[in-house]
Motif scaffolding. Structure first.
Motif, PDB file in Angstrom:
ATOM      1  N   THR A   1      -1.466  -1.691  12.695  1.00  0.00           N
ATOM      2  CA  THR A   1      -0.885  -2.925  12.165  1.00  0.00           C
ATOM      3  C   THR A   1       0.385  -3.298  12.912  1.00  0.00           C
ATOM      4  OG1 THR A   1      -1.758  -2.349   9.997  1.00  0.00           O
ATOM      5  CG2 THR A   1      -0.073  -4.035  10.069  1.00  0.00           C
ATOM      6  N   PHE A   2       1.224  -2.310  13.175  1.00  0.00           N
ATOM      7  CA  PHE A   2       2.478  -2.587  13.883  1.00  0.00           C
ATOM      8  C   PHE A   2       2.213  -3.153  15.272  1.00  0.00           C
ATOM      9  CE2 PHE A   2       5.660  -1.102  16.943  1.00  0.00           C
ATOM     10  CZ  PHE A   2       6.751  -1.824  16.480  1.00  0.00           C
ATOM     11  N   TYR A   3       1.371  -2.477  16.041  1.00  0.00           N
ATOM     12  CA  TYR A   3       1.112  -2.956  17.400  1.00  0.00           C
ATOM     13  C   TYR A   3       0.326  -4.265  17.398  1.00  0.00           C
ATOM     14  CZ  TYR A   3       3.031   1.367  19.157  1.00  0.00           C
ATOM     15  OH  TYR A   3       3.872   2.393  19.439  1.00  0.00           O
ATOM     16  N   GLY A   4      -0.536  -4.450  16.415  1.00  0.00           N
ATOM     17  CA  GLY A   4      -1.253  -5.718  16.299  1.00  0.00           C
ATOM     18  C   GLY A   4      -0.313  -6.873  15.989  1.00  0.00           C
ATOM     19  N   ALA A   5       0.626  -6.653  15.063  1.00  0.00           N
ATOM     20  CA  ALA A   5       1.600  -7.701  14.727  1.00  0.00           C
ATOM     21  C   ALA A   5       2.529  -7.975  15.902  1.00  0.00           C
ATOM     22  CB  ALA A   5       2.403  -7.288  13.495  1.00  0.00           C
TER      23      ALA A   5
ATOM     24  N   LYS B   1      -3.976   9.409   4.409  1.00  0.00           N
ATOM     25  CA  LYS B   1      -4.854   9.545   5.577  1.00  0.00           C
ATOM     26  C   LYS B   1      -5.209   8.180   6.159  1.00  0.00           C
ATOM     27  CE  LYS B   1      -6.872  13.953   4.265  1.00  0.00           C
ATOM     28  NZ  LYS B   1      -8.049  14.651   3.756  1.00  0.00           N
ATOM     29  N   VAL B   2      -5.441   7.225   5.277  1.00  0.00           N
ATOM     30  CA  VAL B   2      -5.770   5.872   5.745  1.00  0.00           C
ATOM     31  C   VAL B   2      -4.537   5.219   6.379  1.00  0.00           C
ATOM     32  CG1 VAL B   2      -6.435   3.560   4.969  1.00  0.00           C
ATOM     33  CG2 VAL B   2      -7.653   5.554   4.117  1.00  0.00           C
ATOM     34  N   MET B   3      -3.381   5.385   5.751  1.00  0.00           N
ATOM     35  CA  MET B   3      -2.164   4.752   6.250  1.00  0.00           C
ATOM     36  C   MET B   3      -1.705   5.357   7.575  1.00  0.00           C
ATOM     37  SD  MET B   3      -1.408   2.272   4.369  1.00  0.00           S
ATOM     38  CE  MET B   3       0.260   1.912   4.810  1.00  0.00           C
ATOM     39  N   ARG B   4      -2.022   6.616   7.813  1.00  0.00           N
ATOM     40  CA  ARG B   4      -1.656   7.248   9.077  1.00  0.00           C
ATOM     41  C   ARG B   4      -2.322   6.538  10.254  1.00  0.00           C
ATOM     42  NH1 ARG B   4      -2.606  13.411   8.991  1.00  0.00           N
ATOM     43  NH2 ARG B   4      -1.008  13.220   7.406  1.00  0.00           N
ATOM     44  N   PHE B   5      -3.483   5.951  10.019  1.00  0.00           N
ATOM     45  CA  PHE B   5      -4.176   5.182  11.050  1.00  0.00           C
ATOM     46  C   PHE B   5      -3.767   3.707  11.018  1.00  0.00           C
ATOM     47  CE2 PHE B   5      -7.796   2.448  12.138  1.00  0.00           C
ATOM     48  CZ  PHE B   5      -7.902   2.755  13.480  1.00  0.00           C
ATOM     49  N   ILE B   6      -3.647   3.156   9.806  1.00  0.00           N
ATOM     50  CA  ILE B   6      -3.436   1.716   9.664  1.00  0.00           C
ATOM     51  C   ILE B   6      -2.028   1.285  10.086  1.00  0.00           C
ATOM     52  CG2 ILE B   6      -3.209  -0.121   7.936  1.00  0.00           C
ATOM     53  CD1 ILE B   6      -5.657   0.908   6.610  1.00  0.00           C
TER      54      ILE B   6
ATOM     55  N   ILE C   1       0.839  -1.207   0.000  1.00  0.00           N
ATOM     56  CA  ILE C   1       0.000   0.000   0.000  1.00  0.00           C
ATOM     57  C   ILE C   1       0.872   1.256   0.000  1.00  0.00           C
ATOM     58  CG2 ILE C   1      -1.667   1.319   1.354  1.00  0.00           C
ATOM     59  CD1 ILE C   1      -2.881  -1.355   2.223  1.00  0.00           C
ATOM     60  N   ALA C   2       1.971   1.244   0.759  1.00  0.00           N
ATOM     61  CA  ALA C   2       2.883   2.392   0.769  1.00  0.00           C
ATOM     62  C   ALA C   2       3.540   2.571  -0.596  1.00  0.00           C
ATOM     63  CB  ALA C   2       3.935   2.211   1.852  1.00  0.00           C
ATOM     64  N   PHE C   3       3.864   1.480  -1.254  1.00  0.00           N
ATOM     65  CA  PHE C   3       4.459   1.542  -2.590  1.00  0.00           C
ATOM     66  C   PHE C   3       3.457   2.105  -3.602  1.00  0.00           C
ATOM     67  CE2 PHE C   3       5.826  -0.566  -6.587  1.00  0.00           C
ATOM     68  CZ  PHE C   3       7.078   0.025  -6.685  1.00  0.00           C
ATOM     69  N   ILE C   4       2.202   1.688  -3.502  1.00  0.00           N
ATOM     70  CA  ILE C   4       1.148   2.219  -4.385  1.00  0.00           C
ATOM     71  C   ILE C   4       0.977   3.717  -4.162  1.00  0.00           C
ATOM     72  CG2 ILE C   4      -1.349   2.181  -4.804  1.00  0.00           C
ATOM     73  CD1 ILE C   4      -1.218  -0.855  -4.337  1.00  0.00           C
TER      74      ILE C   4
ATOM     75  N   ILE D   1      -2.552  13.293  -6.968  1.00  0.00           N
ATOM     76  CA  ILE D   1      -2.305  13.742  -5.606  1.00  0.00           C
ATOM     77  C   ILE D   1      -3.515  13.498  -4.706  1.00  0.00           C
ATOM     78  CG2 ILE D   1      -1.595  15.707  -4.190  1.00  0.00           C
ATOM     79  CD1 ILE D   1       0.528  14.759  -6.129  1.00  0.00           C
ATOM     80  N   ASP D   2      -4.722  13.672  -5.238  1.00  0.00           N
ATOM     81  CA  ASP D   2      -5.927  13.496  -4.414  1.00  0.00           C
ATOM     82  C   ASP D   2      -6.037  12.057  -3.894  1.00  0.00           C
ATOM     83  OD1 ASP D   2      -6.595  16.121  -4.858  1.00  0.00           O
ATOM     84  OD2 ASP D   2      -7.886  15.661  -6.592  1.00  0.00           O
ATOM     85  N   LEU D   3      -5.835  11.124  -4.784  1.00  0.00           N
ATOM     86  CA  LEU D   3      -5.929   9.715  -4.376  1.00  0.00           C
ATOM     87  C   LEU D   3      -4.775   9.341  -3.441  1.00  0.00           C
ATOM     88  CD1 LEU D   3      -7.679   7.249  -4.729  1.00  0.00           C
ATOM     89  CD2 LEU D   3      -6.310   6.615  -6.701  1.00  0.00           C
ATOM     90  N   ALA D   4      -3.584   9.875  -3.700  1.00  0.00           N
ATOM     91  CA  ALA D   4      -2.433   9.606  -2.826  1.00  0.00           C
ATOM     92  C   ALA D   4      -2.666  10.207  -1.442  1.00  0.00           C
ATOM     93  CB  ALA D   4      -1.164  10.166  -3.439  1.00  0.00           C
ATOM     94  N   ASP D   5      -3.326  11.363  -1.393  1.00  0.00           N
ATOM     95  CA  ASP D   5      -3.644  11.984  -0.107  1.00  0.00           C
ATOM     96  C   ASP D   5      -4.631  11.126   0.693  1.00  0.00           C
ATOM     97  OD1 ASP D   5      -3.425  14.090   1.775  1.00  0.00           O
ATOM     98  OD2 ASP D   5      -5.396  14.850   1.114  1.00  0.00           O
TER      99      ASP D   5
END
Length: 99
Positions: free
Chosen positions: A85-89, A76-81, A55-58, A68-72
């Motif tokens: 994900t890190f703490y869950g793993a 926003k989603v990755m800032r939460f995920i 997802i970060a690569f995309i 830029i709109d879609l990347a933004d």
């Protein structure tokens, strides 16, 4: 009083001692690293990490293409995920790890 045991020099060199001079002591070794680094090659953790990296690569590709709109939105989603994900793993790793 102890009885003195006499031995000639020739017998001293060629005859092994009847009992060892020191007793072996039990030796316990402790490791500062309680687990092997290969334990982190769990397929579940690798899959979750691969999805997050994908997802970060995309997101980076979308930035280069100028969408830029879609990347933004991805950002926003990755800032939460990412932290979730890190703490869950991390929790999953220590919950399933056998000490």
């Amino acid at each position: 009083m102890r009885k003195t045991h006499y031995m000639t020099f020739r017998n001293f060199l060629h005859k092994p001692s009847s009992k060892p001079s020191t007793k072996p002591r039990p030796f316990t070794a402790y490791s500062f690293v309680p687990f092997s680094p290969f334990a982190m090659l769990d397929p579940t953790i690798l899959t979750i990490g691969g999805i997050v990296l994908g997802i970060a690569f995309i997101e980076q590709i979308l930035n280069r293409w100028g969408v830029i709109d879609l990347a933004d939105q991805f950002e926003k989603v990755m800032r939460f995920i990412l932290p979730v994900t890190f703490y869950g793993a991390l929790f999953y790793f220590f919950a399933t790890f056998m000490f």
